[in-house]
Design an enzyme around this catalytic site. Structure first.
Site, PDB file in Angstrom:
ATOM      1  N   PHE A  12       0.864  -1.186   0.000  1.00 14.13           N
ATOM      2  CA  PHE A  12       0.000   0.000   0.000  1.00 14.13           C
ATOM      3  C   PHE A  12       0.899   1.235   0.000  1.00 14.13           C
ATOM      4  O   PHE A  12       0.820   2.100   0.853  1.00 14.13           O
ATOM      5  CB  PHE A  12      -0.917  -0.033   1.242  1.00 14.13           C
ATOM      6  CG  PHE A  12      -2.134   0.847   1.120  1.00 14.13           C
ATOM      7  CD1 PHE A  12      -3.110   0.592   0.168  1.00 14.13           C
ATOM      8  CD2 PHE A  12      -2.308   1.928   1.977  1.00 14.13           C
ATOM      9  CE1 PHE A  12      -4.235   1.397   0.065  1.00 14.13           C
ATOM     10  CE2 PHE A  12      -3.431   2.747   1.882  1.00 14.13           C
ATOM     11  CZ  PHE A  12      -4.397   2.478   0.924  1.00 14.13           C
ATOM     12  N   VAL A 137       4.171  -1.961 -17.583  1.00 14.56           N
ATOM     13  CA  VAL A 137       4.937  -1.287 -18.644  1.00 14.56           C
ATOM     14  C   VAL A 137       4.410   0.122 -18.821  1.00 14.56           C
ATOM     15  O   VAL A 137       3.229   0.324 -19.123  1.00 14.56           O
ATOM     16  CB  VAL A 137       4.833  -2.049 -19.990  1.00 14.56           C
ATOM     17  CG1 VAL A 137       5.589  -1.308 -21.089  1.00 14.56           C
ATOM     18  CG2 VAL A 137       5.360  -3.462 -19.850  1.00 14.56           C
ATOM     19  N   GLY A 139       3.622   2.494 -16.790  1.00 12.73           N
ATOM     20  CA  GLY A 139       2.659   2.983 -15.783  1.00 12.73           C
ATOM     21  C   GLY A 139       1.274   3.313 -16.282  1.00 12.73           C
ATOM     22  O   GLY A 139       0.408   2.452 -16.382  1.00 12.73           O
ATOM     23  N   GLY A 192      12.919  13.573  -6.690  1.00 14.39           N
ATOM     24  CA  GLY A 192      12.211  12.314  -6.435  1.00 14.39           C
ATOM     25  C   GLY A 192      11.978  11.487  -7.691  1.00 14.39           C
ATOM     26  O   GLY A 192      11.234  10.502  -7.668  1.00 14.39           O
ATOM     27  N   LYS A 210      10.835  -4.092 -19.136  1.00 14.00           N
ATOM     28  CA  LYS A 210       9.632  -3.691 -19.879  1.00 14.00           C
ATOM     29  C   LYS A 210       9.703  -4.166 -21.331  1.00 14.00           C
ATOM     30  O   LYS A 210       8.686  -4.562 -21.911  1.00 14.00           O
ATOM     31  CB  LYS A 210       9.462  -2.167 -19.803  1.00 14.00           C
ATOM     32  CG  LYS A 210       9.145  -1.724 -18.369  1.00 14.00           C
ATOM     33  CD  LYS A 210       9.366  -0.244 -18.164  1.00 14.00           C
ATOM     34  CE  LYS A 210       9.134   0.142 -16.715  1.00 14.00           C
ATOM     35  NZ  LYS A 210       9.597   1.497 -16.394  1.00 14.00           N
TER      36      LYS A 210
HETATM   37  N1  LIG Z   1       5.992   3.856  -8.398  1.00 11.21           N
HETATM   38  C1  LIG Z   1       5.504   3.834  -9.624  1.00 11.21           C
HETATM   39  O1  LIG Z   1       5.131   4.864 -10.178  1.00 11.21           O
HETATM   40  C2  LIG Z   1       5.372   2.522 -10.358  1.00 11.21           C
HETATM   41  C3  LIG Z   1       4.955   2.523 -11.710  1.00 11.21           C
HETATM   42  C4  LIG Z   1       4.763   1.300 -12.369  1.00 11.21           C
HETATM   43  C5  LIG Z   1       4.994   0.127 -11.686  1.00 11.21           C
HETATM   44  N2  LIG Z   1       5.437   0.158 -10.388  1.00 11.21           N
HETATM   45  C6  LIG Z   1       5.639  -1.113  -9.693  1.00 11.21           C
HETATM   46  O2  LIG Z   1       4.676  -1.207  -8.658  1.00 11.21           O
HETATM   47  C7  LIG Z   1       5.212  -1.918  -7.550  1.00 11.21           C
HETATM   48  C8  LIG Z   1       5.073  -1.074  -6.278  1.00 11.21           C
HETATM   49  O3  LIG Z   1       5.805   0.122  -6.426  1.00 11.21           O
HETATM   50  P1  LIG Z   1       5.625   1.323  -5.377  1.00 11.21           P
HETATM   51  O4  LIG Z   1       6.345   2.471  -6.003  1.00 11.21           O
HETATM   52  O5  LIG Z   1       4.214   1.478  -4.988  1.00 11.21           O
HETATM   53  O6  LIG Z   1       6.478   0.768  -4.144  1.00 11.21           O
HETATM   54  P2  LIG Z   1       6.449   1.320  -2.629  1.00 11.21           P
HETATM   55  O7  LIG Z   1       5.960   2.719  -2.576  1.00 11.21           O
HETATM   56  O8  LIG Z   1       7.783   0.994  -2.054  1.00 11.21           O
HETATM   57  O9  LIG Z   1       5.328   0.409  -1.918  1.00 11.21           O
HETATM   58  C9  LIG Z   1       5.549  -0.945  -1.637  1.00 11.21           C
HETATM   59  C10 LIG Z   1       4.507  -1.386  -0.621  1.00 11.21           C
HETATM   60  O10 LIG Z   1       4.662  -2.778  -0.395  1.00 11.21           O
HETATM   61  C11 LIG Z   1       4.872  -3.022   1.002  1.00 11.21           C
HETATM   62  N3  LIG Z   1       5.835  -4.120   1.107  1.00 11.21           N
HETATM   63  C12 LIG Z   1       6.970  -4.294   0.401  1.00 11.21           C
HETATM   64  N4  LIG Z   1       7.583  -5.447   0.758  1.00 11.21           N
HETATM   65  C13 LIG Z   1       6.811  -5.985   1.726  1.00 11.21           C
HETATM   66  C14 LIG Z   1       6.916  -7.165   2.499  1.00 11.21           C
HETATM   67  N5  LIG Z   1       7.932  -8.020   2.346  1.00 11.21           N
HETATM   68  N6  LIG Z   1       5.938  -7.414   3.405  1.00 11.21           N
HETATM   69  C15 LIG Z   1       4.911  -6.569   3.561  1.00 11.21           C
HETATM   70  N7  LIG Z   1       4.742  -5.426   2.850  1.00 11.21           N
HETATM   71  C16 LIG Z   1       5.695  -5.138   1.948  1.00 11.21           C
HETATM   72  C17 LIG Z   1       5.397  -1.724   1.556  1.00 11.21           C
HETATM   73  O11 LIG Z   1       5.121  -1.661   2.934  1.00 11.21           O
HETATM   74  P3  LIG Z   1       5.915  -0.620   3.891  1.00 11.21           P
HETATM   75  O12 LIG Z   1       5.594   0.724   3.398  1.00 11.21           O
HETATM   76  O13 LIG Z   1       5.370  -0.902   5.246  1.00 11.21           O
HETATM   77  O14 LIG Z   1       7.378  -0.968   3.706  1.00 11.21           O
HETATM   78  C18 LIG Z   1       4.592  -0.706   0.741  1.00 11.21           C
HETATM   79  O15 LIG Z   1       3.292  -0.600   1.268  1.00 11.21           O
HETATM   80  C19 LIG Z   1       6.649  -2.275  -7.954  1.00 11.21           C
HETATM   81  O16 LIG Z   1       6.658  -3.565  -8.517  1.00 11.21           O
HETATM   82  C20 LIG Z   1       6.979  -1.241  -9.005  1.00 11.21           C
HETATM   83  O17 LIG Z   1       7.968  -1.684  -9.908  1.00 11.21           O
HETATM   84  C21 LIG Z   1       5.614   1.325  -9.723  1.00 11.21           C
END
Ligand SMILES: NC(=O)c1ccc[n+]([C@@H]2O[C@H](COP(=O)([O-])OP(=O)(O)OC[C@H]3O[C@@H](n4cnc5c(N)ncnc54)[C@H](OP(=O)(O)O)[C@@H]3O)[C@@H](O)[C@H]2O)c1
Length: 430
Positions: A12, A137, A139, A192, A210
Site C-alpha cells: 500500500f 509497462v 505505468g 524524487g 519492460k
Molecule cells: N511507483 C511507480 O510509479 C510505479 C509505476 C509502475 C509500476 N510500479 C511497480 O509497482 C510496484 C510497487 O511500487 P511502489 O512504487 O508502490 O512501491 P512502494 O511505494 O515501495 O510500496 C511498496 C509497498 O509494499 C509493502 N511491502 C513491500 N515489501 C513488503 C513485504 N515483504 N511485506 C509486507 N509489505 C511489503 C510496503 O510496505 P511498507 O511501506 O510498510 O514498507 C509498501 O506498502 C513495484 O513492482 C513497481 O515496480 C511502480
C-alpha cells in the site's frame, strides 16, 4: 455473477494507495461498465502503526491494514489480489499462493514478470484465474491492452519505447541545459524522479524488463533477460550529447524490440533519435511507446510512466477486465494469447545507421587515414563533424546503414589501433 468483488492488496505504497482513490473517483462509471462493485478489504504492509499517516489513509477508505500475508491470501472472501509490493520474493510466492487459492491476480511488478512471467501465466491458466499486469509497462500508458486489442490485426515491425522516466529526465537535463551526468542524476534524485540507489534505472535494467514484456505482446515470443542487449546511460558524455544535437539528433534511452525478418532483436541503449521523430519531443520524466506496424504504419502512445494515480488507473482497468472475463465466462484466458516459436536475430540481420565518436591526432594525414580505413571496411558516411581540441580532434560520424556484424569488426579494429581512441558508438533510430 456476484454484485461485489472483494479485493486484497499486497502493498500500500506509492501505487497501492492510488487504487482506492481511482475506485472512488470513477465509482459510478466503473459500476456501470464492470457491473460489479469493487471493495478493498485489506492491504498488507510491513508495519501498521495505529497512529501513522498510512493507517489514516487506509481508514478513510475502510481498508484494514495488516502485516500478515495470510490475512489476505487465506481470506476466503477475497476474490482478487493486487500485488504492488515490488521485487521478486516474497511477491512471487504470494502470487502463486493467491492463484493456487483460486484468486485472480493483478500486478505492476515488471521485474517479476520479465524474470518469471511464463511460469505465473501458466499457473493462472491451470488454475483458471485471471492474471493482468497493464501497469507493469509505462505505468499510466495503456500499451499492453492496445497491443492485444487495437493492434491485434496488425503486423508489428518494431516497438520503440522511452520507458524509463528517470533516465529520460536526466537526458533532458543533459540535452537542454548541458548538465553533466552527475549533475543530472543529483537533480533527478532531489526531485524524487530517481531513487537513492538508481542502478536499475541508469543501467537500463528497468527498461529491459519492460522490453521483455513488450516483446511477448508484440511478437508472442518469451525472450529471456539475458537475450536482450543492454547498455545504460552511465558514462555517457555531454560532448556526445552535444555533437549529436549538432548533427540533428537527440540522445534518448531507447528500448527496442524489432522484427528483422530473420528473428527479433531486443535492445536497450542510449540511441540517437532524429530531431523530427515523434520520440525526440518526449521530455523530462514522461514515457512514450512508438509502434511501427504494417497497417497503421506509425502510432505513438504518450503519457506518465509512473506515479500514484496514473499507475493505479491501469490497475483499476485490470480489475474491470476481470469482471468482464467473469461475465463472458473466459476466466483463465491469458492477457496475451499470441504465441510464436522464439527466434532471436543474429548480428548480420540487424541493420542500422550508427554514430561513432573517434579521437584522433589533429593532422590531415591521420584524419584522412581514418576515413580511408573506415571506407575500406565498408563504412559510408552520412554525416561528419570534426571538433578540434588543440592537437587532438574528435571525428563524429553518422554512417549509412551497416549490419551489426560489420560494425563489431570495425570497433575491434579501432580499439586495437593505438592511433585512435574510440570514444563512443551509438545506434541511430529511424
Ligand atoms: N511507483 C511507480 O510509479 C510505479 C509505476 C509502475 C509500476 N510500479 C511497480 O509497482 C510496484 C510497487 O511500487 P511502489 O512504487 O508502490 O512501491 P512502494 O511505494 O515501495 O510500496 C511498496 C509497498 O509494499 C509493502 N511491502 C513491500 N515489501 C513488503 C513485504 N515483504 N511485506 C509486507 N509489505 C511489503 C510496503 O510496505 P511498507 O511501506 O510498510 O514498507 C509498501 O506498502 C513495484 O513492482 C513497481 O515496480 C511502480
Amino acid at each position: 455473477m456476484k454484485k461485489q468483488l472483494n479485493v486484497g492488496m499486497l502493498g500500500f505504497g506509492v501505487v497501492g494507495s492510488g487504487v482506492p482513490q481511482i475506485l472512488a473517483e470513477s465509482a459510478e462509471k466503473i459500476r456501470q461498465i464492470a457491473g460489479v462493485e469493487f471493495v478493498i478489504k485489506k492491504a498488507l504492509v510491513r508495519s501498521a502503526d495505529e497512529t501513522s499517516e498510512l493507517m489514516k489513509r487506509a481508514g478513510r477508505y475502510g481498508i484494514e491494514l495488516t502485516t500478515k500475508a495470510e490475512d489476505v491470501l487465506e481470506d476466503g472472501e477475497i476474490d482478487v489480489v493486487i500485488e504492488v509490493m515490488g521485487k521478486i520474493e516474497p511477491a512471487k510466492s504470494f502470487i502463486k499462493r493467491a492463484m493456487n487459492a483460486g484468486k485472480h491476480v493483478i500486478t505492476a511488478n515488471k521485474d517479476l514478470l520479465a524474470q518469471h512471467g511464463p511460469e505465473l501465466v501458466a499457473l493462472a491458466k491451470k488454475q483458471q484465474t485471471a492474471f493482468y499486469y497493464e501497469a507493469s509497462v509505462a505505468g499510466g500508458i495503456p500499451i499492453l491492452r492496445t497491443l492485444v486489442n487495437s493492434l491485434a490485426a496488425d503486423r508489428i515491425e518494431s516497438v520503440m519505447g522511452i520507458v524509463n522516466g528517470t533516465t529520460n529526465y536526466m537526458l533532458t537535463q543533459m540535452t537542454q541545459l548541458g548538465a553533466s551526468y552527475d549533475t543530472a542524476l543529483a537533480e533527478a534524485q532531489r526531485l524524487g524522479f530517481a531513487e537513492s540507489d538508481p542502478t536499475n534505472d541508469v543501467s537500463g535494467l528497468d527498461a529491459l524488463y519492460k522490453m521483455v514484456i513488450l516483446s511477448d505482446f508484440a511478437y508472442g515470443m518469451e525472450v529471456s533477460v539475458d537475450e536482450v542487449a543492454r547498455r545504460g546511460i552511465e558514462g555517457l558524455s555531454t560532448d556526445v550529447v552535444k555533437a549529436s544535437e549538432e548533427l540533428g539528433f537527440i540522445v534518448k534511452l531507447i528500448g527496442i524490440t524489432e522484427d528483422t525478418g530473420h528473428g527479433i532483436h531486443v535492445e536497450v541503449a542510449p540511441m540517437l533519435v532524429p530531431a523530427d521523430h515523434p520520440l525526440a519531443s518526449v521530455a523530462n520524466e514522461n514515457n512514450s511507446v512508438f509502434v511501427k506496424s504494417f497497417g497503421i504504419n506509425g502510432s505513438m502512445y504518450y503519457g506518465p510512466g509512473a506515479g500514484t494515480l496514473p499507475t493505479a488507473t491501469s490497475i483499476v482497468s485490470d480489475l474491470i477486465a476481470i469482471a468482464e472475463d467473469m461475465k463472458a465466462d473466459r476466466l483463465g484466458t491469458p492477457f496475451n494469447v499470441y504465441h510464436m516459436p522464439k527466434k532471436i536475430a543474429d548480428d548480420a540481420s540487424i541493420t542500422s545507421r550508427f554514430f561513432l565518436a573517434i579521437g584522433v591526432p589533429n593532422n590531415k594525414g591521420q584524419l584522412s587515414a581514418l576515413t580511408g580505413m573506415l571506407s575500406g571496411m565498408g563504412v559510408e558516411f552520412d554525416q561528419l563533424l570534426q571538433k578540434n581540441q588543440g592537437e587532438q580532434a574528435v571525428l563524429n560520424i553518422v554512417t549509412y546503414p551497416l549490419d551489426l556484424k560489420t560494425l563489431r569488426n570495425i570497433l575491434n579494429v579501432l580499439s586495437d589501433d593505438e592511433a585512435y581512441i574510440l570514444l563512443d558508438c551509438l545506434r541511430v533510430i529511424e
